[in-house]
Design an enzyme around this catalytic site. Structure first.
Site, short mmCIF file in Angstrom:
data_model
loop_
_atom_site.label_atom_id
_atom_site.label_comp_id
_atom_site.label_asym_id
_atom_site.label_seq_id
_atom_site.Cartn_x
_atom_site.Cartn_y
_atom_site.Cartn_z
N SER A 65 0.80 -1.24 0.00
CA SER A 65 0.00 0.00 0.00
C SER A 65 0.83 1.29 0.00
CB SER A 65 -0.94 0.03 1.20
OG SER A 65 -2.10 -0.71 0.90
N LYS A 68 0.69 3.27 -3.07
CA LYS A 68 -0.50 4.07 -3.40
C LYS A 68 -0.19 5.57 -3.37
CE LYS A 68 -3.67 0.58 -1.49
NZ LYS A 68 -4.44 0.19 -0.30
N TYR A 193 -1.67 -3.36 -11.12
CA TYR A 193 -1.77 -3.04 -9.70
C TYR A 193 -0.92 -3.98 -8.85
CZ TYR A 193 -3.82 -2.57 -5.01
OH TYR A 193 -4.01 -2.41 -3.66
N TYR A 245 -4.54 3.49 7.31
CA TYR A 245 -5.88 2.88 7.22
C TYR A 245 -6.79 3.45 8.30
CZ TYR A 245 -2.52 -0.54 5.33
OH TYR A 245 -1.48 -1.16 4.72
N VAL A 263 1.04 -3.77 3.83
CA VAL A 263 0.92 -5.06 4.53
C VAL A 263 2.20 -5.89 4.52
CG1 VAL A 263 -1.58 -5.45 4.48
CG2 VAL A 263 -0.19 -6.12 2.53
N1 LIG Z 1 -2.70 -2.69 2.80
C1 LIG Z 1 -1.96 -3.07 1.79
O1 LIG Z 1 -0.74 -2.96 1.80
C2 LIG Z 1 -2.73 -3.67 0.69
C3 LIG Z 1 -1.95 -3.88 -0.59
C4 LIG Z 1 -2.22 -5.19 -1.23
N2 LIG Z 1 -1.47 -5.30 -2.44
C5 LIG Z 1 -3.71 -5.37 -1.48
O2 LIG Z 1 -4.23 -4.82 -2.39
O3 LIG Z 1 -4.37 -6.06 -0.76
#
Ligand SMILES: NC(=O)CC[C@H](N)C(=O)O
Length: 309
Positions: A65, A68, A193, A245, A263
């Protein structure tokens, strides 16, 4: 006065490392389940080029994430603010990062912000280019410039592992496609993605990227403005309001630094005007944030009075 030596940092890592046992590595992406939950490392990059670090700093992590924020910066530059914010919102959700719940309550079904999976998928959809390879290369070129590391690439195993199991993200995409928020082929978007999320680097690179955000998008060593000041400001604001989050409020109160987690256990931090932070600690708390990484930031913030509030 911020932490000045790697020795000082090591003491904090030793203290925070005790908390790794309270977390679990993410395994919904099977390949991430192979990480060592006891790992913890940190790098701090100062604008004068100094870098201090502690822990297993040579280990590479996939951004997940954290990517992002970087894809958002790229599309803001490529498409402009109006185009981007017509398709993704600016509000925190209070829901887990992969939640589908709010999409159905919005009309049009525009994701609430670019840091949740639904919003990030829309952002990735906006990356310009003729093919997945072309679009990924644009993002990689931008990230390599931010990190000043031309060797940065992506981990094929992690990308494949997520692509094969990303059924929740698939369902978010199909929902968004039904509502014409995205218009491309879902498998193509997921291919891009999952490769974006699998971009890998060590925490030294991550700390340098944080430093560029901290310095409003400018590389202080070369004087080059890598991204416009407004783009860096918007990204840092999202990091504060949605970067951790549905733990972003507590994080702002306890730590008070713009930060983005993933994550894989990475955290990107940018202390405005001061320095960048890269952390890697794969054991996660129940909201998906690095449990020892957060503890480490708490110690840093308290000891060196880093909260911006
Ligand atoms: N919280 C994350 O790092 C989520 C990224 C992960 N690639 C997903 O889409 O689930």
């Amino acid at each position: 006065m911020p932490c000045q030596t790697s020795g000082e940092l090591k003491l904090l890592v030793d203290e925070a490392k005790k908390y790794t046992k309270d977390g679990k590595v993410a395994d919904y992406i099977p390949e991430l389940g192979k990480a060592n939950p006891g790992d913890l490392s940190i790098a701090i990059h100062y604008p004068d080029g100094r870098c201090i670090s502690a822990g297993d700093i040579d280990k590479k992590i996939t951004l997940q994430s954290i990517s992002k924020v970087l894809s958002l910066a790229l599309v803001l530059m490529e498409r402009g603010f109006q185009y981007v914010f017509e398709r993704v919102g600016m509000e925190p959700t209070g829901d887990p990062f992969n939640s589908i719940a709010k999409l159905e309550t919005m009309a049009p079904a525009k994701p609430l912000n670019p840091m949740i999976n639904a919003g990030a998928l829309v952002v990735t959809h906006m990356i310009k280019g003729a093919s997945v390879e072309d679009r990924l290369n644009r993002l990689l070129a931008f990230i390599r410039e931010l990190a000043d590391d031309s060797s940065i690439g992506y981990c094929e195993e992690v990308a494949r592992s997520e692509f094969e199991t990303a059924n929740l993200n698939r369902s978010l995409c199909y929902f968004l496609k039904q509502h014409k928020i995205i218009i491309e082929d879902v498998e193509t978007l997921l291919d891009l993605y999952t490769k974006q999320c699998a971009i890998e680097m060590n925490c030294l690179d991550l700390g340098r990227i944080g430093m560029i955000f901290a310095m409003d998008g400018k590389d202080p060593l070369t004087g080059k403005q890598i991204m416009p000041e407004d783009v860096a400001r918007i990204c840092k604001t999202f990091m504060v309001t949605c970067g951790m989050y549905n733990a972003s409020g507590e994080f702002a109160i306890k730590i008070g630094i713009p930060a983005k987690s993933g994550v894989s256990g990475g955290i990107l931090g940018a202390v405005p005007g001061k320095f960048g932070i890269g952390i890697f600690g794969p054991a996660l708390d129940e909201k998906g944030n690095s449990v020892a990484g957060i503890k480490l930031l708490e110690l840093l913030s308290r000891n060196y009075r880093l909260s911006m509030f």
